[in-house]
Write an enzyme that holds these catalytic residues in place. Structure first.
Site, short mmCIF file in Angstrom:
data_model
loop_
_atom_site.label_atom_id
_atom_site.label_comp_id
_atom_site.label_asym_id
_atom_site.label_seq_id
_atom_site.Cartn_x
_atom_site.Cartn_y
_atom_site.Cartn_z
N HIS A 75 0.37 -0.57 2.88
CA HIS A 75 0.18 0.29 1.70
C HIS A 75 -0.80 -0.32 0.72
CE1 HIS A 75 0.92 2.12 -2.21
NE2 HIS A 75 1.26 3.19 -1.51
N ASP A 76 -0.59 -1.60 0.41
CA ASP A 76 -1.47 -2.26 -0.56
C ASP A 76 -2.57 -3.05 0.14
OD1 ASP A 76 0.19 -1.24 -2.49
OD2 ASP A 76 1.23 -3.14 -2.90
#
Ligand SMILES: *[C@@H]1O[C@H](CO)[C@@H](O)[C@H](O)[C@H]1NC(C)=O
Ligand SMILES: *[C@@H]1O[C@H](CO)[C@@H](O)[C@H](O)[C@H]1NC(C)=O
Ligand SMILES: *[C@@H]1O[C@H](CO)[C@@H](O)[C@H](O)[C@H]1NC(C)=O
Length: 271
Positions: free
Chosen positions: A204-205
């Site tokens: 996600h990051d």
């Protein structure tokens, strides 16, 4: 699906996925850290086991990554490595965007109208797949990477909820990944598990490359570990695609609940 004698690996590359929870989290205050430390010292962890024969598999493991389009996942060497060991469900789609309603869907069989990533607690009297599993005495657990302690219910480290627990007993089985590495030592892995890497490890990051490297490191040794591989079905998927405009056709996250229902003859959630 095809089966080998002791294991079945299904790689599902979902084509829909998500945004991080709206980052309202401020940096932790000393008080918050102290509260978490205190809770860590007293949090109760349970690792029940069971041996309920399934029609197709005896253990179910779902590993969720985040926000990656099918093409990106398919092109990643580590995801491709695991795809070769199993089958790829090219038509598996998320329910919606962003992330949280997809996590609701895979547990609850509905997104309950949720269309964002706000801090939400589903009322205690709403049934989920866990009710169906417990009804048949099938052991389950969730392993969340870097969750500060078993049963933690906060939105984030900072906004942790110190109020009364809604599901005291169930909370003992919602634990961090540290416990995932402890449970097999005592042969205490459950029959149903949901594994959530942290926001770095799930892509996600970061990127699908980081997610793929995490998966390789995590899953490769497990595939040779008889304590993990007990007629085990492993599902590897993403909560949603990165590109919101990709169209939806069909398997979706509700198929995960249907799979478990069919395998163990569970009731349905009726949604
Ligand atoms: C759950 O409880 C609330 C509050 O008592 C009630 O309004 C709701 O109808 C209940 N839902 C179900 C599915 O039982
Ligand atoms: C994981 O949870 C356990 C049980 O609550 C806790 O003792 C431990 O400190 C946690 N580990 C990490 C790395 O947060
Ligand atoms: C997430 O976990 C990985 C190990 O799996 C660790 O290297 C990384 O620092 C963690 N990310 C955060 C933000 O703590």
């Amino acid at each position: 699906m095809h089966f080998s004698s002791c294991s079945l690996i299904v790689i599902c590359l979902a084509s829909v996925s998500a945004a991080a929870p709206a980052t309202t989290a401020a940096s932790p205050t000393a008080t918050d850290v102290a509260d978490v430390d205190a809770a860590q010292a007293t949090a109760k962890t349970e690792s029940p086991t069971s041996h309920v024969k399934g029609k197709a598999f005896d253990r179910y493991v779902s590993i969720w990554f985040e926000n990656t389009d099918y093409d990106m996942a398919a092109a990643d060497p580590n995801f491709a490595f695991f795809a070769k060991k199993g089958i790829t469900l090219e038509n598996l789609f998320a329910i919606t965007h962003p992330s949280e309603p997809n996590y609701m869907a895979v547990a609850g069989g509905d997104n309950f109208g949720l269309d964002g990533d706000i801090f939400t607690q589903v009322p205690e009297n709403i049934s989920t797949v866990v009710d169906l599993l417990e009804d048949k005495r099938i052991s389950w657990a969730m392993y969340e990477e870097d969750m500060p302690y078993t049963g933690y219910q906060g939105f984030s480290w900072v906004n942790q909820n110190n109020g009364a627990n809604d599901y005291p007993e169930r909370l003992t089985k919602i634990k961090n990944t540290t416990m995932f590495f402890e449970d097999p030592k005592a042969n205490k892995l459950p029959q149903w598990m949901f594994i959530t890497p942290n926001m770095t490890s799930d892509g996600h990051d970061t990127s699908v490359t980081v997610a793929g490297e995490w998966l390789k490191g995590f899953l490769t040794p497990l595939l040779d570990d008889p304590r993990f591989m007990q007629n085990t079905l492993v599902i590897i998927t993403f909560d949603e695609s990165e590109t919101y405009t990709i169209q939806i056709v069909f398997y979706d996250h509700y198929s995960e609940i249907s799979t478990v229902e069919a395998n163990w003859g569970l009731h349905t959630l009726g949604r």
